[in-house]
Each structure stands twice: as C-alpha cells, then as structure tokens.
Design an enzyme around this catalytic site. Sequence first.
Site, PDB file in Angstrom:
ATOM      1  N   GLU A 257     -11.907  29.117  70.120  1.00  0.00           N
ATOM      2  CA  GLU A 257     -13.197  29.681  70.498  1.00  0.00           C
ATOM      3  C   GLU A 257     -13.642  30.570  69.344  1.00  0.00           C
ATOM      4  O   GLU A 257     -12.993  31.569  69.035  1.00  0.00           O
ATOM      5  CB  GLU A 257     -13.096  30.505  71.778  1.00  0.00           C
ATOM      6  CG  GLU A 257     -14.438  31.080  72.218  1.00  0.00           C
ATOM      7  CD  GLU A 257     -14.304  32.201  73.217  1.00  0.00           C
ATOM      8  OE1 GLU A 257     -14.987  33.221  73.054  1.00  0.00           O
ATOM      9  OE2 GLU A 257     -13.503  32.046  74.158  1.00  0.00           O
ATOM     10  N   CYS A 296     -18.443  37.311  73.209  1.00  0.00           N
ATOM     11  CA  CYS A 296     -18.703  36.028  72.563  1.00  0.00           C
ATOM     12  C   CYS A 296     -19.792  35.255  73.279  1.00  0.00           C
ATOM     13  O   CYS A 296     -20.383  34.332  72.712  1.00  0.00           O
ATOM     14  CB  CYS A 296     -17.421  35.207  72.486  1.00  0.00           C
ATOM     15  SG  CYS A 296     -16.572  35.034  74.073  1.00  0.00           S
TER      16      CYS A 296
END
Length: 513
Positions: A257, A296
């Site tokens: 990620e 994020c």
Amino acid sequence: MSELLANYWGGRWQTGSGAGTSLFDPVLGTELVRIDATGLDLAEGFDFAREQGGTALRKLTYRERGALLGAIVKVLQANREAYYAISMANSGTVNNDTAVDVDGGIFTLGTYAKLGETLGERRYLLDGELARLGKDPLFQSQHILVPTRGVALFINAFNFPSWGLWEKAGPALISGVPVIIKPASATAWLTQRMVKDVIEAGILPPGALSILCGSSQGLMDQLQPFDVVSFTGSAATAAVIRSHPAVTQSSVRVNIEADSINSAVLLDDSSAENAALDLLIKEVTREMTVKSGQKCTAIRRIFVPDALYERTAATLSARLAKITVGNPRNETVRMGSVVSKEQWQAVQAGLAQLKTQAELLFDGSKQPLVDADPSSCCIAPSLLGARAADAAPLIHDTEVFGPVATLLAYRDTAHVQALVRRGQGSLVTSLYGTDPEALAAMAAELADSHGRVHIITPEVAAIQTGHGNVMPQSLHGGPGRAGGGEELGGIRALNFYHRRSAVQASTNVLKHL
C-alpha cells in the site's frame, strides 16, 4: 535517559545493544522512550516464528484461532486508557483521532474473531465447487486454500500504530500464519505496548506474534519462499521491497500500500446542489483534519463543477477557519500535530511545491495555535485551488501527507473522469449527489482505478461510514500508484495468507475434504 523498549524476539524479550533512537512528543518536544534492535539475531527470530509459532497455529481450527483473537480484544479493551495516553504523547493526536487508530484496530480485530467462529472446526478452506475433468463425473477437481507455511512480515507506516498492526495481524493469525511486526520508528511505542500486553497475557502460542522496533535493515534477507510481506509506506520504499531477491528470485508474496492521491467528486446535479455540496464540505473538512490529514485514504483533490468553484472555496474556507489547532491536551483543540519534525518539514515542502501551480484559498497558518509553541509539529489546514485543473500536473502527481487539499473545477462528466484518473490509481474516491442512476454510472466508470468507491447521498448522510474510514468488511487497497495491493474485504483478506491447490481425485475421495 528515557526507557529503552524491549523487542519480543525469538520467544523472549530482548533489548538492542545500541544507544537507541529516541521517540519524541511532537507538541512538547520532550523525549519519551528509545527503541533499538542492534545485535538481535534476525535468523533466530524468523526461524522461531516459522517453526514454533506456525506449527502451533496450524494445529488449531479457524474457530479456535478466532477465540484467540477474541481474547486479545479483551486485553486491548482493558488497556485502552493507556493506549490513548501513549497516542496523545507520541503521535500528538486528540482523542477523536486516537479513536480512529486504537478503537478502529480493536474493532477490526473483533470482526475477524467473529469470522473465525463462522468458519468453524476446519484447518483449510474449500475454494469453489467441484469441477468435472472429463465425461465421467467420478474424477473431479476441488480447489482448496491451506495456510502458507511461513511467516507474515509487516513493515508498517507511522500514522496508524494500532490499526496498522491489527488490520493485518487479524487475518494472518486467523489463517494460522505467525506475525512479525516492524512498526515505523517514530510511533513504535504504541505498537510495542499493545504487543507487550498481549504477550504478557499468555494468549498466543510462543512465536505467533513477534515485534522488532528499530532499523528494518536485514529483515527482507531473512524471507523464504513461503513467507509473505505486507508493506505500508512510500512508493520509493515499495520499489526497494519489490526488487529484493526474496521477491524476484524466491517468489515471496508481497502486498503493497503506497502513495494515493484520493479524490472527492461533486456531481453536476442542479436539482439538489445545496444538499450534495453541504455533504461534500463536511466530508472534506473531516478528511483534511482527522489525524492532521495523515491518512493514506484522506481526500487530496476536490472536484466540483466550474459554476460552483467560488462558492465551494468560500464555504469550505469558512468551515476550516473554525478548526482549532494545537496541544491535544487542551479540550478546545480539534486538531493536534503531525507525528514528527521530519513530517512537519515534509508537509511544508510539499505545500510549497503545490503552491507553484495552485493558489492558496485558505491559509490556516494565520490562525493562532492553542497551547502550542510555533516550534511544535502543529500544522493548520491549507486549502489550495486550481480552476484550470488540466494545467496543474503537480496536483495530480504529488501527495502531501498532512492537512492539505486542492479544489479543482471541471466542465462535464467526461472531463472529471479524466481528471480523477490522472491520480494513476487510488485507494478511494467519494462521490456526492442525489441522482442514483448518475452516481451508480460514475462509480462503475471509476472502479477500475480505485480500490473503493464511497457514495454519499442525503439519505445516508447520518449513517455513512466516511470517505477515509477503512471498514474491515470492505476492500482496502488500490491499483497503480496506490500499490496494487488488497487488504481486508472480509474473508477475502485470508487469501493472502493461504496457498491455493487443486486436488484431483474421485468424488469419493473429494467428499472427505
């Protein structure tokens, strides 16, 4: 000198032989604790986890492993107050932001504990139906999923020291795979304390959960073919991980990620523009300020029809002006600090870069800090704007990991779809409007470049879970720039920790699976 935190490695608590790296309070600047892993035998820790932890976990059923997760949840809940205190001191977060991390992690772990109960007394999973291999139905194929006989190495980011651990560890442990956690140094204290509480409670088999706080140097060198590694962080570090021989030569499975320039889109729906615009303003404000924008999944680009650009800029700026920034210990403060001076400098540098192609619509730095010195790591929200969105490439390519977002105008549906895709793959986009058909069509159109499409309409305004809130039932991850990984998504998370195999045999044999 501050306390040196111990690592749980090779089945015992060990401290590094070096002086250690100090962790600081980002608001007060005081030293909190030190971390170090110098001199630890890395091979010993990996071998112990594989041989002791893995063997013990695989002997248990999914239901039994789920019960272990349930017991961990109780331990974490009992120590919740201590975690809040550590988060405030080490991450500079207000209580509402701490809840996203601490309570979110506990909730996610509890979700997988319940999943274990539904999977029952099994040690592997069936994958799909029997498939006939010829004219005679007696000889068929059945795919099964079995736990990988390796370890799960987690190299985590600084922004979610609790949730980042448990959203990965839950699916791994319930799958029967031992976990080695390497938390980001800046906020490792909370992760270490949680692991310590779980280890001291004696819930898990020895080797099922290990933690190393310090440098990650040499960790990838210990990986073997059936291990897996999950990384959350920068695209630059992700590239190093992907190019490591363990991955390129030994085929170690990797989940990444990385950077994500997420977007929010207000559909051009004149029938109820006020309601949809209000929802957009509220969500963007929340996403810019929760955890000081250090998520994020936070909104970085805001797309509105050209005719609503000025109105959105004015309304959003007025709302941001009400955000009080400063010391999270003050009850009037709504937004604390970023986690370190390094991150403070990175946000300032990124903001300066974006300002070369966008105007500053709201400058939060003009607002006074509450109970915090200007030398602290507190940063107020900044809203940028670029009406000519096509001529601002940096806005679509640069993620500033803090309370910064850019307002952008679009002409029509085709234009905004093209602009959103310039993010080159994101974790999430959110859509705002009142026309169900138009919203569904937009969601289907943008799904190929997003791990999640979050749609907010007036009818779900009070119950929607949030653009940036990652729910364990839904996929977390995204294609392209976002890393190409997948986490959570309910039972789908278990796929990463299992190996798929086709068993070809008579129907009489296969029925015993």
